[in-house]
Design a protein around this motif. Structure first.
Motif, PDB file in Angstrom:
ATOM      1  N   VAL A  14      65.466  64.639  53.002  1.00 33.99           N
ATOM      2  CA  VAL A  14      66.447  64.232  53.440  1.00 33.99           C
ATOM      3  C   VAL A  14      67.406  65.623  53.538  1.00 33.99           C
ATOM      4  O   VAL A  14      67.763  66.194  52.694  1.00 33.99           O
ATOM      5  CB  VAL A  14      67.090  63.111  52.357  1.00 33.99           C
ATOM      6  N   THR A  15      67.904  65.581  54.572  1.00 34.82           N
ATOM      7  CA  THR A  15      68.759  66.822  54.864  1.00 34.82           C
ATOM      8  C   THR A  15      70.316  66.555  54.691  1.00 34.82           C
ATOM      9  O   THR A  15      70.817  65.526  55.321  1.00 34.82           O
ATOM     10  CB  THR A  15      68.602  67.296  56.481  1.00 34.82           C
ATOM     11  N   ALA A  16      70.949  67.008  53.875  1.00 40.23           N
ATOM     12  CA  ALA A  16      72.321  67.064  53.490  1.00 40.23           C
ATOM     13  C   ALA A  16      73.295  67.625  54.683  1.00 40.23           C
ATOM     14  O   ALA A  16      72.812  68.604  55.188  1.00 40.23           O
ATOM     15  CB  ALA A  16      72.559  67.472  52.234  1.00 40.23           C
ATOM     16  N   PRO A  17      74.335  66.926  54.800  1.00 40.21           N
ATOM     17  CA  PRO A  17      75.305  67.543  55.762  1.00 40.21           C
ATOM     18  C   PRO A  17      75.745  68.988  55.135  1.00 40.21           C
ATOM     19  O   PRO A  17      75.872  69.301  54.009  1.00 40.21           O
ATOM     20  CB  PRO A  17      76.618  66.630  55.818  1.00 40.21           C
ATOM     21  N   ALA A  18      76.193  69.962  56.219  1.00 40.75           N
ATOM     22  CA  ALA A  18      76.604  71.204  55.549  1.00 40.75           C
ATOM     23  C   ALA A  18      77.759  71.164  54.849  1.00 40.75           C
ATOM     24  O   ALA A  18      77.909  71.904  53.777  1.00 40.75           O
ATOM     25  CB  ALA A  18      76.857  72.020  57.031  1.00 40.75           C
ATOM     26  N   SER A  19      78.753  70.362  54.987  1.00 36.94           N
ATOM     27  CA  SER A  19      79.791  70.215  54.319  1.00 36.94           C
ATOM     28  C   SER A  19      79.683  69.657  52.961  1.00 36.94           C
ATOM     29  O   SER A  19      80.679  69.753  52.014  1.00 36.94           O
ATOM     30  CB  SER A  19      80.890  69.207  54.909  1.00 36.94           C
ATOM     31  N   ALA A  20      78.473  69.077  52.620  1.00 36.50           N
ATOM     32  CA  ALA A  20      78.125  68.578  51.400  1.00 36.50           C
ATOM     33  C   ALA A  20      77.594  69.807  50.462  1.00 36.50           C
ATOM     34  O   ALA A  20      77.418  69.315  49.335  1.00 36.50           O
ATOM     35  CB  ALA A  20      77.313  67.232  51.397  1.00 36.50           C
ATOM     36  N   ALA A  21      77.069  70.755  50.982  1.00 36.43           N
ATOM     37  CA  ALA A  21      76.657  71.960  50.214  1.00 36.43           C
ATOM     38  C   ALA A  21      77.291  72.407  49.116  1.00 36.43           C
ATOM     39  O   ALA A  21      78.635  72.634  49.503  1.00 36.43           O
ATOM     40  CB  ALA A  21      75.858  72.924  51.158  1.00 36.43           C
ATOM     41  N   SER A  22      76.866  72.727  48.039  1.00 37.26           N
ATOM     42  CA  SER A  22      77.621  73.462  47.140  1.00 37.26           C
ATOM     43  C   SER A  22      77.026  74.923  46.529  1.00 37.26           C
ATOM     44  O   SER A  22      75.660  74.603  46.108  1.00 37.26           O
ATOM     45  CB  SER A  22      78.052  72.463  45.961  1.00 37.26           C
ATOM     46  N   PRO A  23      77.437  75.882  46.633  1.00 34.60           N
ATOM     47  CA  PRO A  23      76.705  76.849  46.141  1.00 34.60           C
ATOM     48  C   PRO A  23      76.565  76.962  44.643  1.00 34.60           C
ATOM     49  O   PRO A  23      75.658  77.863  44.117  1.00 34.60           O
ATOM     50  CB  PRO A  23      77.780  78.028  46.513  1.00 34.60           C
ATOM     51  N   SER A  24      77.229  76.109  43.899  1.00 34.19           N
ATOM     52  CA  SER A  24      77.014  76.167  42.475  1.00 34.19           C
ATOM     53  C   SER A  24      75.952  75.237  42.025  1.00 34.19           C
ATOM     54  O   SER A  24      75.458  75.166  40.942  1.00 34.19           O
ATOM     55  CB  SER A  24      78.202  75.756  41.683  1.00 34.19           C
ATOM     56  N   THR A  25      75.187  74.525  43.156  1.00 34.58           N
ATOM     57  CA  THR A  25      74.340  73.597  42.682  1.00 34.58           C
ATOM     58  C   THR A  25      72.937  73.968  43.305  1.00 34.58           C
ATOM     59  O   THR A  25      72.823  73.723  44.599  1.00 34.58           O
ATOM     60  CB  THR A  25      74.839  72.186  43.141  1.00 34.58           C
ATOM     61  N   GLY A  26      72.099  74.469  42.621  1.00 30.15           N
ATOM     62  CA  GLY A  26      71.095  74.963  42.918  1.00 30.15           C
ATOM     63  C   GLY A  26      69.815  74.130  42.387  1.00 30.15           C
ATOM     64  O   GLY A  26      70.025  73.271  41.918  1.00 30.15           O
ATOM     65  N   PRO A  27      68.478  74.277  43.088  1.00 32.31           N
ATOM     66  CA  PRO A  27      67.416  73.326  42.567  1.00 32.31           C
ATOM     67  C   PRO A  27      67.277  73.469  41.028  1.00 32.31           C
ATOM     68  O   PRO A  27      66.887  72.429  40.736  1.00 32.31           O
ATOM     69  CB  PRO A  27      66.143  74.221  43.285  1.00 32.31           C
ATOM     70  N   ALA A  28      67.620  74.345  40.350  1.00 35.84           N
ATOM     71  CA  ALA A  28      67.181  74.484  38.794  1.00 35.84           C
ATOM     72  C   ALA A  28      68.388  74.085  38.047  1.00 35.84           C
ATOM     73  O   ALA A  28      68.446  74.103  36.921  1.00 35.84           O
ATOM     74  CB  ALA A  28      66.766  75.899  38.399  1.00 35.84           C
ATOM     75  N   SER A  29      69.495  74.013  38.828  1.00 33.82           N
ATOM     76  CA  SER A  29      70.965  73.650  38.021  1.00 33.82           C
ATOM     77  C   SER A  29      70.886  72.321  37.668  1.00 33.82           C
ATOM     78  O   SER A  29      70.432  71.299  38.045  1.00 33.82           O
ATOM     79  CB  SER A  29      72.193  73.917  38.876  1.00 33.82           C
ATOM     80  N   ALA A  30      71.277  71.875  36.254  1.00 32.63           N
ATOM     81  CA  ALA A  30      71.461  70.625  35.543  1.00 32.63           C
ATOM     82  C   ALA A  30      72.789  69.864  36.173  1.00 32.63           C
ATOM     83  O   ALA A  30      73.849  70.621  36.309  1.00 32.63           O
ATOM     84  CB  ALA A  30      71.456  70.756  34.167  1.00 32.63           C
ATOM     85  N   LEU A  31      72.467  68.638  36.346  1.00 37.68           N
ATOM     86  CA  LEU A  31      73.789  67.801  36.854  1.00 37.68           C
ATOM     87  C   LEU A  31      74.068  67.044  35.758  1.00 37.68           C
ATOM     88  O   LEU A  31      73.518  66.782  34.642  1.00 37.68           O
ATOM     89  CB  LEU A  31      73.098  66.860  38.207  1.00 37.68           C
ATOM     90  N   PRO A  32      75.464  66.487  35.890  1.00 36.70           N
ATOM     91  CA  PRO A  32      76.096  65.427  34.736  1.00 36.70           C
ATOM     92  C   PRO A  32      75.119  64.359  34.392  1.00 36.70           C
ATOM     93  O   PRO A  32      74.544  63.866  35.213  1.00 36.70           O
ATOM     94  CB  PRO A  32      77.475  65.432  35.280  1.00 36.70           C
ATOM     95  N   PRO A  33      75.279  63.922  33.109  1.00 33.42           N
ATOM     96  CA  PRO A  33      74.218  62.596  32.858  1.00 33.42           C
ATOM     97  C   PRO A  33      74.977  61.672  33.596  1.00 33.42           C
ATOM     98  O   PRO A  33      76.041  61.336  33.781  1.00 33.42           O
ATOM     99  CB  PRO A  33      74.249  62.586  31.306  1.00 33.42           C
ATOM    100  N   VAL A  34      74.031  60.461  33.593  1.00 41.66           N
ATOM    101  CA  VAL A  34      74.526  59.117  34.266  1.00 41.66           C
ATOM    102  C   VAL A  34      73.909  58.182  33.362  1.00 41.66           C
ATOM    103  O   VAL A  34      72.772  58.187  32.993  1.00 41.66           O
ATOM    104  CB  VAL A  34      74.279  59.067  35.745  1.00 41.66           C
ATOM    105  N   ALA A  35      74.619  57.017  33.665  1.00 42.03           N
ATOM    106  CA  ALA A  35      74.191  55.690  32.894  1.00 42.03           C
ATOM    107  C   ALA A  35      73.579  54.925  34.204  1.00 42.03           C
ATOM    108  O   ALA A  35      74.449  54.554  34.923  1.00 42.03           O
ATOM    109  CB  ALA A  35      75.024  54.961  31.958  1.00 42.03           C
ATOM    110  N   LEU A  36      72.340  54.549  34.050  1.00 49.64           N
ATOM    111  CA  LEU A  36      71.706  53.396  35.290  1.00 49.64           C
ATOM    112  C   LEU A  36      71.440  52.266  34.599  1.00 49.64           C
ATOM    113  O   LEU A  36      70.800  51.856  33.704  1.00 49.64           O
ATOM    114  CB  LEU A  36      70.385  54.004  35.534  1.00 49.64           C
ATOM    115  N   ALA A  37      72.373  51.370  34.961  1.00 52.83           N
ATOM    116  CA  ALA A  37      72.379  49.872  34.648  1.00 52.83           C
ATOM    117  C   ALA A  37      71.006  49.111  35.114  1.00 52.83           C
ATOM    118  O   ALA A  37      70.330  49.738  36.022  1.00 52.83           O
ATOM    119  CB  ALA A  37      73.557  49.064  34.830  1.00 52.83           C
TER     120      ALA A  37
END
Length: 236
Positions: free
Chosen positions: A56-79
């Motif tokens: 899935v290719t993300a739009p260029a505007s959605a790219a973030s230099p601080s988010t790499g493949p190895a970076s951790a993302l905030p936790p979420v609760a899945l109902a």
């Protein structure tokens, strides 16, 4: 030389043997008309691991230099994933004949899912999102994140369609439609952040339950990947 007594005894033996033969034949005939044991349904799941989604290719505007493949993302609760249009808890493998009556959902007679589709989809979502973040399940997960002092991101998903759709007797596609809502839970309640519908179709390699279940597993994995990417685009 046979006497009358011997002849009578032989006749009795012959009669007894004949009667035994008739009884045995009747028993065997009775066994032959007994109903055959029912054929056990074939049970399907999503396989030993998460099916590999298409890129899935993300739009260029959605790219973030601080988010790499190895970076951790905030936790979420899945109902808990909910469903519409099918009985709750049903494990039937469903299909539609679009060329005959697309409005009618039909179950395969000898095919079943190992769990209700909503539970299988929830596991696919958890596997996908859990690659780069902590995923807590249900209302307990929401409460646990609240106890940690941060407003948790809550992912609520409704499974609206999960079927094999035949465009012709020998051609079909898996169709998965998810309605996802992203909320932010606080002590004062849950605030809706965003909502989106994900529709994924994948071709079935064979026009039967085997091809349909494999394509549905792939489509569920693809939908999970798209939902995860959407979360990242929202900064969650």
């Amino acid at each position: 030389m046979f006497t009358t007594k011997n002849i009578a005894a032989c006749a009795c033996c012959i009669s007894a043997r004949g009667l035994f033969g008739l009884i045995l034949a009747a028993v065997l005939a009775g066994c032959s008309v007994l109903p055959a044991p029912p054929t056990r349904a074939v049970v399907f799941d999503f396989g030993p691991g998460l099916a590999q989604p298409q890129a899935v290719t993300a739009p260029a505007s959605a790219a973030s230099p601080s988010t790499g493949p190895a970076s951790a993302l905030p936790p979420v609760a899945l109902a808990e994933v909910s469903t519409t249009g099918v009985p709750e808890g049903s494990t039937a493998v469903l299909y539609r004949l679009a060329y005959a009556n697309a409005q009618q959902l039909r179950p395969y007679g000898q095919a079943r899912w190992s769990q209700p589709p909503a539970q299988l989809v929830q596991q696919a979502l958890r596997d996908q999102m859990g690659q780069r973040r902590a995923v807590l399940l249900g209302e307990e997960g929401i409460a646990q994140l609240l106890d940690n002092g941060r407003p948790p991101t809550v992912v609520r998903v409704q499974l609206e369609e999960f079927s094999q759709v035949f465009s012709a007797p020998d051609a079909s596609n898996a169709l998965v439609r998810l309605r996802a809502s992203i909320g932010e839970s606080t002590t004062g309640g849950e605030k809706l952040v965003a909502q989106r519908v994900f529709v994924v179709q994948r071709p079935a390699t064979t026009a039967d339950a085997v091809g349909g279940t494999r394509a549905l597993a792939d489509a569920a994995a693809q939908a999970a990947a798209e939902l995860e990417q959407w979360l990242e685009q929202l900064g969650r």
